[in-house]
Design a protein around this motif. Structure first.
Motif, PDB file in Angstrom:
ATOM      1  N   PHE A  86      42.733  60.640  -0.876  1.00 13.34           N
ATOM      2  CA  PHE A  86      41.872  61.243  -1.896  1.00 13.34           C
ATOM      3  C   PHE A  86      42.334  60.898  -3.313  1.00 13.34           C
ATOM      4  CE2 PHE A  86      41.967  63.790   1.956  1.00 13.34           C
ATOM      5  CZ  PHE A  86      40.613  63.910   2.263  1.00 13.34           C
TER       6      PHE A  86
ATOM      7  N   THR B  88      37.942  59.991  -0.937  1.00 12.65           N
ATOM      8  CA  THR B  88      37.393  60.310  -2.257  1.00 12.65           C
ATOM      9  C   THR B  88      35.885  60.123  -2.264  1.00 12.65           C
ATOM     10  OG1 THR B  88      39.455  59.556  -3.291  1.00 12.65           O
ATOM     11  CG2 THR B  88      37.524  59.750  -4.713  1.00 12.65           C
TER      12      THR B  88
ATOM     13  N   LEU C  61      41.969  69.233   1.641  1.00  8.46           N
ATOM     14  CA  LEU C  61      41.955  67.780   1.808  1.00  8.46           C
ATOM     15  C   LEU C  61      43.158  67.356   2.648  1.00  8.46           C
ATOM     16  CD1 LEU C  61      41.070  66.842  -1.899  1.00  8.46           C
ATOM     17  CD2 LEU C  61      39.520  67.477  -0.028  1.00  8.46           C
TER      18      LEU C  61
END
Length: 535
Positions: free
Chosen positions: A181, A220, A245
């Motif tokens: 991410f 992402t 995440l």
């Protein structure tokens, strides 16, 4: 020559037993499980307990942690490395030589060892946490969102209807299991999440690191389809949901341990009280071909990751998975965890609702319909790590687009169970009565699932007379385009298809035999299904 062959055979034998193998070692029990079940806050957050209570789900032995003494003994075993743990499976993912792994079965607490290499089997972290803020907000007026390039991927699902009534995922928690991410903490489209403390935490299970703003940018892009917010450019399907995440994908090596990382992350997500797990990862082939799955494994109960996904669902979590991008390959079928029975598996369509060629297909090896539903993935609007809005293709993006809308729907129906929400989505889909293994049940209509087709609710719709002898009318108002009417037999066979308009709303049934039929009515922004009886 005889001696040479003997030593050559001995060499290969020794090589085989010195080669590193992956395996799962399963324990027989959890002798201290009751201690934890009597004190559940030692292993689960209050939010996790509330999710179970709201859905009448009882705690069981899978919720208890692994027996520490068992883990310590395996860890101390010669030549064994522990790579991952699973309390749900009561197992460890280990690596070592075949002889070292085989020696573990001498421990009285070991139930079995299963090698990643099927040929060797006898039969063929710490997470940063922030509290979730639940806000009760009632929309007083219609809210129009400046979707920008992401408009079609929301409107195809009639998702704007939920957003207009302020169902934007607030109070729902989504765990994203992916490859990394980077840029989420810096790029502008994610600042709405950052500024409102909606990134609750995360962990890198591959590197065993608290830094989850790293790794491959795939995660992402995935997150941006749900949580992105950049006016007139991209607004995600759940901009006000909260997120964990988790990095579970090793982009350097393709190995079964990634399935174990995934299950470990799902267990952490469960303990933190998440509502939805979305994962644009799938597993079929590995670097070592001996570890690769075969099609018969795709039955929802063989693959480690699929079994884990099914347990997550049993805990009250909705699991959403990408169908995969192998539709044009020699093996076009879905992989794990998309093959799991209760997972909502998402394929990809174009902006014009045509299946993308790359979108993996069903059925599962036990002949179940997959994928379950479809969303736009050819292409999808996404944000890259720099915050630039671009497009990308793949079920990797149709999957989170769907997951975000599910969060909004669940926010609107907070008393529903995960099973009820799943069924509502399937029943709202445009191929529900005639599913197939390319489109599944089709494209959901979240306005229909919500119970309203539009915020103004100005469209009237009736089917009459019903029962009917020769002609039936599909009466509707405030629609400027023709509508499609399809009639199916009770066996799901299409027996009649016709367009109707405001001027001509009648459909002749004279060619049909007497009996029960199902209809599907589709127009721009309006989808209805139901039963009709031909007398």
């Amino acid at each position: 020559m005889r001696y040479s062959l003997y030593f050559l055979s001995l060499f290969f034998s020794l090589s085989m037993f010195s080669q590193q193998e992956d395996a799962w070692v399963y324990f027989k029990d959890k002798p201290n499980a009751q201690v934890f079940l009597d004190n559940p806050l030692q292993m689960l957050t209050q939010r996790a307990l509330d999710r179970r209570a709201n859905q009448n789900i009882a705690l069981n032995v899978t919720d208890a942690p692994l027996e520490k003494s068992y883990v310590d003994q395996i860890k101390a075993s010669t030549g064994i490395t522990i790579l991952a743990k699973s309390k749900w499976m009561n197992s460890l993912h280990i690596r070592g030589t075949q002889s070292s792994i085989a020696a573990l079965t001498a421990n009285s607490f070991v139930d079995k060892v299963v090698y990643a290499n099927r040929n060797l089997n006898s039969s063929s972290g710490k997470v940063t946490v922030s509290p979730v803020e639940n806000k009760n907000v009632t929309a007083k007026v219609k809210i129009d969102y400046p979707y920008g390039n992401g408009a079609n991927q929301i409107q195809m699902l009639n998702g704007q209807v939920l957003h207009q009534q302020n169902f934007t995922g607030d109070g729902k928690v989504i765990a994203v299991l992916d490859a990394g991410f980077p840029g989420v903490n810096t790029a502008q489209p994610f600042q709405n999440l950052i500024n409102n403390n909606r990134i609750l935490g995360g962990y890198d299970f591959v590197a065993r690191s608290d830094n989850f703003y790293t790794g491959n940018n795939h995660g992402t892009l995935v997150l941006s389809t749900m949580g992105g917010y950049k006016e007139n450019a991209l607004i995600g399907t759940a901009p006000d949901a909260s997120y964990y995440l988790f990095i579970t994908e090793d982009v350097v090596n393709e190995n079964p341990v990634e399935e174990s990382y995934w299950v470990e992350a799902a267990e952490k997500a469960d303990s933190l009280g998440v509502d939805i797990i979305t994962s644009s990862l799938g597993y079929f082939s590995f670097d070592n071909p001996n570890y690769s799955h075969i099609y018969s494994d795709m039955n929802g109960s063989t693959n480690f990751i699929s079994r884990g996904a099914e347990i997550a669902f049993s805990k009250g979590i909705i699991v959403v998975a990408s169908a995969g991008n192998e539709g044009n390959s020699s093996e076009p079928h879905i992989g794990g965890p998309a093959d799991a029975v209760s997972v909502i598996t998402v394929g990809a369509v174009s902006a014009s609702k045509v299946k993308a060629g790359f979108s993996s297909i069903g059925p599962t090896s036990d002949n179940r319909i997959k994928p379950d539903v479809m969303a736009q993935g050819a292409p999808s609007a996404v944000s890259n790590t720099a915050g630039t809005i671009t497009t990308s293709n793949g079920t990797s993006f149709s999957c989170p687009i769907m997951a975000g809308m599910i969060a909004c729907l669940w926010q609107a129906h907070p008393s529903k169970t995960n099973q009820e929400i799943r069924q509502m989505i399937l029943q709202s889909s445009d191929r529900y009565t005639t599913p197939d293994n390319n489109y599944g049940y089709g494209i959901p209509n979240f306005g229909s699932a919500l119970g309203v087709q539009s915020f103004e609710n100005t469209t009237t719709f009736t089917v009459h007379p019903n029962p009917a002898k020769t002609t039936i009318s599909f009466s509707f108002s405030h629609l400027n385009t023709p509508a499609s009417v399809i009639i199916y037999s009770v066996l799901g066979q299409k027996v009649l298809e016709q367009q109707v308009t405001l001027e001509n709303q009648d459909v002749s049934l004279q060619a049909l035999k007497s009996g029960l039929y199902f209809y599907s009515f589709d127009a721009e922004g309006l989808h209805r299904t139901g039963k009709i009886i031909k007398q």
